[in-house]
Write a protein that holds these residues in place. Structure first.
Motif, PDB file in Angstrom:
ATOM      1  N   ALA A   3       0.833  -1.212   0.000  1.00 59.46           N
ATOM      2  CA  ALA A   3       0.000   0.000   0.000  1.00 59.46           C
ATOM      3  C   ALA A   3       0.863   1.255   0.000  1.00 59.46           C
ATOM      4  O   ALA A   3       0.565   2.234  -0.708  1.00 59.46           O
ATOM      5  N   ASN A  53       2.321   1.731  -3.430  1.00 57.98           N
ATOM      6  CA  ASN A  53       1.288   2.278  -4.312  1.00 57.98           C
ATOM      7  C   ASN A  53       1.055   3.757  -4.028  1.00 57.98           C
ATOM      8  O   ASN A  53       0.886   4.560  -4.953  1.00 57.98           O
ATOM      9  N   ALA A 103      -4.446   4.713  -1.017  1.00 57.32           N
ATOM     10  CA  ALA A 103      -3.350   3.778  -0.731  1.00 57.32           C
ATOM     11  C   ALA A 103      -2.776   4.017   0.666  1.00 57.32           C
ATOM     12  O   ALA A 103      -2.536   3.069   1.425  1.00 57.32           O
TER      13      ALA A 103
END
Length: 146
Positions: free
Chosen positions: A40, A43, A59
Motif C-alpha cells: 500500500a 502504491n 493507498a
C-alpha cells in the motif's frame, strides 16, 4: 462481452489472497499484514509521484488501516511486555509519519515507514523460519547393550 481482463486478474488475486489468509498460521498472518502495508505504501508513493491525489490518499489510508487495525490490534501487551509496548509506539510513529506524508506529499516519509516495515517483516520472517528444536538426546538415558 466478458468484462475486462483486469477485473479477472483482480478476482483471481483476491481468491489467492483469501486462500492464503484462510490457511495461514498466526505467524504467517502477521507477515501478510506487513506485506499488505508495504504494498500500500509503494502504491501511495507511485500515485504521489504521478499526482493522483485520490489514489494516493486511498493507498495511504489502506496502509494506515493495516497498521492500526491489523498490526497494532494484534499486539498482546500483557503477554508481549516491553516488546509489544515498543511495537505499539513504533506503529503510532508510523501512523503519524504516513499522515504527514499524505498531507505534505513527501515521498521521503513514505520511504521511511516502508523501510521500518520491511525491517520488521524481515525480523518476523526470520523468527518464523527457525525450526522447532527437538529435545537433545543427551537428556535421555543411554540403554546398555546386553
Amino acid at each position: 462481452m466478458f468484462g475486462s481482463m483486469q477485473r479477472g486478474v483482480n478476482a483471481y488475486a483476491k481468491v489467492g489472497m483469501e486462500t492464503s489468509v484462510i490457511s495461514a498460521s498466526p505467524h504467517k498472518l502477521i507477515v501478510l499484514l506487513y506485506d499488505g502495508a508495504i504494498t500500500a505504501i509503494k502504491n501511495g508513493a507511485t500515485h504521489m509521484a504521478a499526482g493522483n491525489i485520490v489514489e494516493k490518499g486511498a493507498a495511504i489510508s489502506k496502509a494506515l488501516d493495516i497498521i492500526n487495525n491489523g498490526l497494532r490490534a494484534s499486539l498482546d501487551k500483557k503477554a508481549g511486555g516491553e516488546i509489544a509496548s515498543n511495537l505499539d509506539s513504533l506503529y503510532v510513529y508510523m501512523t503519524e509519519r504516513l499522515l504527514m506524508a499524505n498531507l505534505q506529499n513527501k515521498t521521503a516519509l513514505l520511504d521511511e515507514v516502508q523501510t521500518l516495515l520491511v525491517d520488521l517483516r524481515d525480523a518476523w520472517t526470520q523468527i518464523g523460519e527457525k525450526p522447532a528444536q527437538a529435545p537433545s538426546m543427551s537428556h535421555y538415558p543411554v540403554m546398555a547393550s546386553a
